[in-house]
Design an enzyme around this catalytic site. Structure first.
Site, PDB file in Angstrom:
ATOM      1  N   GLY A  99      -6.404   0.789  -1.556  1.00 22.21           N
ATOM      2  CA  GLY A  99      -5.588   1.307  -2.654  1.00 22.21           C
ATOM      3  C   GLY A  99      -6.034   0.802  -4.004  1.00 22.21           C
ATOM      4  N   GLY A 129      -3.640   0.396  -8.623  1.00 19.57           N
ATOM      5  CA  GLY A 129      -5.065   0.258  -8.308  1.00 19.57           C
ATOM      6  C   GLY A 129      -5.730  -0.922  -8.989  1.00 19.57           C
ATOM      7  N   ARG A 140     -16.209  -8.701  -3.910  1.00 21.20           N
ATOM      8  CA  ARG A 140     -16.077  -9.345  -2.600  1.00 21.20           C
ATOM      9  C   ARG A 140     -17.277  -8.973  -1.733  1.00 21.20           C
ATOM     10  NH1 ARG A 140     -10.379  -8.915   0.310  1.00 21.20           N
ATOM     11  NH2 ARG A 140     -10.868  -6.772   0.783  1.00 21.20           N
ATOM     12  N   ARG A 168     -11.746  -3.230   9.966  1.00 20.75           N
ATOM     13  CA  ARG A 168     -10.579  -4.022  10.365  1.00 20.75           C
ATOM     14  C   ARG A 168     -10.032  -3.509  11.687  1.00 20.75           C
ATOM     15  NH1 ARG A 168      -8.467  -4.832   4.743  1.00 20.75           N
ATOM     16  NH2 ARG A 168     -10.213  -4.155   3.462  1.00 20.75           N
ATOM     17  N   ASP A 194      -4.279  -4.832   9.328  1.00 20.15           N
ATOM     18  CA  ASP A 194      -5.269  -4.365   8.345  1.00 20.15           C
ATOM     19  C   ASP A 194      -5.975  -5.548   7.684  1.00 20.15           C
ATOM     20  OD1 ASP A 194      -2.436  -4.394   7.438  1.00 20.15           O
ATOM     21  OD2 ASP A 194      -3.349  -4.337   5.450  1.00 20.15           O
ATOM     22  N   ASP A 227      -8.736 -11.215   2.952  1.00 20.12           N
ATOM     23  CA  ASP A 227      -7.516 -10.960   2.208  1.00 20.12           C
ATOM     24  C   ASP A 227      -6.743 -12.226   1.868  1.00 20.12           C
ATOM     25  OD1 ASP A 227      -5.447  -9.621   0.934  1.00 20.12           O
ATOM     26  OD2 ASP A 227      -5.849  -7.866   2.157  1.00 20.12           O
TER      27      ASP A 227
HETATM   28  P1  AMP Z   1      -2.711  -6.307   0.961  1.00 20.00           P
HETATM   29  O1  AMP Z   1      -1.316  -6.832   1.021  1.00 20.00           O
HETATM   30  O2  AMP Z   1      -3.517  -6.855  -0.176  1.00 20.00           O
HETATM   31  O3  AMP Z   1      -3.413  -6.419   2.270  1.00 20.00           O
HETATM   32  O4  AMP Z   1      -2.601  -4.740   0.617  1.00 20.00           O
HETATM   33  C1  AMP Z   1      -1.969  -3.837   1.452  1.00 20.00           C
HETATM   34  C2  AMP Z   1      -2.221  -2.435   0.953  1.00 20.00           C
HETATM   35  O5  AMP Z   1      -1.681  -2.241  -0.338  1.00 20.00           O
HETATM   36  C3  AMP Z   1      -3.694  -2.048   0.857  1.00 20.00           C
HETATM   37  O6  AMP Z   1      -3.812  -0.708   1.222  1.00 20.00           O
HETATM   38  C4  AMP Z   1      -3.986  -2.260  -0.616  1.00 20.00           C
HETATM   39  O7  AMP Z   1      -5.082  -1.481  -1.037  1.00 20.00           O
HETATM   40  C5  AMP Z   1      -2.692  -1.785  -1.237  1.00 20.00           C
HETATM   41  N1  AMP Z   1      -2.461  -2.348  -2.585  1.00 20.00           N
HETATM   42  C6  AMP Z   1      -2.173  -3.628  -2.923  1.00 20.00           C
HETATM   43  N2  AMP Z   1      -2.030  -3.746  -4.260  1.00 20.00           N
HETATM   44  C7  AMP Z   1      -2.237  -2.524  -4.789  1.00 20.00           C
HETATM   45  C8  AMP Z   1      -2.222  -1.984  -6.121  1.00 20.00           C
HETATM   46  N3  AMP Z   1      -1.975  -2.745  -7.201  1.00 20.00           N
HETATM   47  N4  AMP Z   1      -2.489  -0.667  -6.258  1.00 20.00           N
HETATM   48  C9  AMP Z   1      -2.732   0.118  -5.209  1.00 20.00           C
HETATM   49  N5  AMP Z   1      -2.751  -0.310  -3.945  1.00 20.00           N
HETATM   50  C10 AMP Z   1      -2.497  -1.613  -3.725  1.00 20.00           C
HETATM   51 MG    MG Z   2      -5.310  -6.167   2.845  1.00 20.91          MG
END
Ligand code: AMP
Ligand code: MG
Length: 483
Positions: free
Chosen positions: A90, A124, A174, A181, A250, A260
């Site tokens: 995302g 994003g 990264r 995953r 994930d 992560d």
């Molecule tokens: P995470 O908790 O970092 O593993 O993220 C879980 C999901 O949320 C993943 O699909 C990320 O890409 C999405 N995500 C986290 N922060 C953002 C953001 N600011 N904008 C868009 N997607 C996000």
């Molecule tokens: Mg993640």
């Protein structure tokens, strides 16, 4: 544009379109490089000698894309706190795979590069603090000899991101051996197209485990390898007191690398129930639950592979279940050996388990620092602590010393073993916070200092006492998701 020796392949891009969205980073206003990992760059054969800071900032912000890259957002799903969700990158974009001179492929991913098809309600983007935090902790994990994704650069975007308040935006580069995953398999499995699942399976084996290419049950071999790898990984986390904080499927790689670094943190005082993440109300991802969650996630992985184990579904499920149930025994064995190494114990002894558990119980009851207890035993305690004059501890220590000398061992040999398993310094939460606050104000000295210290966590370096203790304040440290 390729002044730094990028050498891109795009094997993931070339897989089925169902696996990704083709997309470029959204350009940013005024990128400025904050951190650059020269050691990592060297090991990737990247060369920054012909380039200035402005050009570097343009590259590591995604404003200028290297020739040969085909950028994408990867699709994946995941069980988040137990609930299945379709996800995907995302806020991250994969440039492709950089191929080093030893012919090894490394995913190069930008995190914080703008919206994608998988952004849902997110912007994003990423904020500077959390990206620097990922940089510090992932590099510390690498230095601790724990498999992990790594951090090559952090760039400030010159734009603000709106969180609880407006924060400076940033992009992290990264590096990973791949970003496949457990959730990638779940995403493809949920589409119920067996040919796509087979493509992913073949790709994964080809990229990570070519040794099993000619086996007659590749899927089962892959499951067994992953059980082994993830078991090793979680044992390593337990060894250094690392709490991942968001072990959703994930966030579990098939390469066995830690990935992560959102709400993760290191435990100070030994307490198996330690949780730092503000949203983990039930302690699902607490320190002591990490092995059980690893097994749970591996079971989700096994479910995806069921169609390949055996034609008869009932038999296939039986194979999957039996294979997953080998986890506990493997974990127990690896954990015991890891604790023996931490305590400098050679060979096996019937009483080892009670010796180990007695120490942990004592640490828990007396609220003693996990890392520094082992430092004390190695005679490398940063400062003398009255807690170690405790009678109960003295009795335990005597038993330990007696056990040490079994099997023709010497104290020196034990200390050597302990020194390569017990860090003298870990990323302490308050020191990270200090470094992040300074970096926020353009003072990079503290972050460079902490990075330098954490590069050699097993060495008893000079003046680092300040980095070896938790904060004196009693305030409970909290971490946050989705920063
Ligand atoms: P995470 O908790 O970092 O593993 O993220 C879980 C999901 O949320 C993943 O699909 C990320 O890409 C999405 N995500 C986290 N922060 C953002 C953001 N600011 N904008 C868009 N997607 C996000
Ligand atoms: Mg993640």
């Amino acid at each position: 544009m390729n002044k730094i020796n990028w050498n891109f392949d795009n094997t993931y891009f070339n897989l089925s379109k169902s696996f990704r969205e083709s997309i470029n980073p959204t350009p940013v206003k005024d990128p400025k490089i904050v951190l650059l990992n020269n050691n990592l760059a060297k090991s990737l054969n990247l060369d920054f000698s012909k380039i200035n800071d402005n050009e570097l900032s343009e590259i590591f912000s995604g404003n200028s894309l290297p020739t040969g890259s085909n950028s994408i957002a990867q699709a994946y799903a995941g069980h988040q706190f137990g609930h299945f969700t379709m996800l995907g990158d995302g806020r991250a974009i994969l440039l492709g795979e950089h191929v080093s001179s030893s012919n090894k492929k490394y995913d190069i991913q930008f995190k914080g590069t703008g919206k994608t098809a998988f952004s849902r309600n997110g912007d994003g983007r990423a904020a500077l603090g959390p990206m620097l935090r990922e940089y510090i902790i992932s590099e510390a994990m690498h230095a601790l000899n724990i498999p992990t994704t790594r951090s090559l650069a952090v760039v400030k975007t010159g734009e603000l991101v709106q969180r609880e308040k407006a924060l400076q935006g940033a992009i992290l580069t990264r590096v990973a051996s791949s970003h496949i995953r457990v959730g990638t398999f779940q995403y493809i499995a949920a589409r119920q197209k067996e040919d796509e699942l087979k493509t992913l399976l073949d790709y994964t084996i080809d990229r990570h485990y070519p040794d099993i290419k000619n086996s007659n049950n590749q899927a089962l071999d892959l499951l067994n390898i992953l059980i082994e790898r993830q078991c090793d990984l979680v044992v390593n986390w337990m060894r250094v007191g690392f709490i991942h904080g968001v072990m959703n499927t994930d966030n579990m790689t098939v390469s066995g690398e830690t990935i992560d670094y959102g709400p993760c943190a290191f435990m100070d005082t030994y307490d198996p129930k330690t949780v730092f993440s503000s949203i983990d109300q039930t302690g699902r991802y607490a320190y002591c639950n990490q092995p059980a969650i690893t097994k749970w996630n591996l079971a989700r992985f096994a479910e995806c592979l069921v169609p390949f184990f055996e034609k008869d579904q009932k038999k296939a499920i039986k194979i999957a279940t039996e294979t997953i149930n080998t986890f506990e025994k493997k974990y127990e064995e690896k954990w015991m050996n890891m604790m023996r190494d931490k305590l400098g114990l050679f060979g096996l002894d019937d009483k080892d388990k009670s010796l180990i558990l007695d120490l942990l119980t004592w640490m828990h009851e007396k609220k003693v620092d996990y890392t520094n207890t082992f430092c004390h035993l190695m005679k490398l305690a940063p400062k003398e602590n009255k807690l170690f004059e405790d009678n109960e501890f003295k009795i335990w220590k005597k038993k330990w010393e007696e056990r040490l000398l079994k099997n023709n061992n010497t104290l020196n040999k034990s200390i050597e073993l302990m020194k390569s398993n017990n860090p003298v310094v870990i990323p302490r939460n308050h020191k990270i916070e200090e470094a992040l606050e300074a970096a926020e104000q353009n003072d990079l000295e503290p972050i460079n200092k902490i990075l330098e210290i954490l590069e050699n966590p097993y060495d008893n370096q000079g003046e680092i006492t300040d980095y070896q203790f938790p904060s004196k304040s009693n305030e409970k440290y909290q971490t946050f998701c989705g920063t």
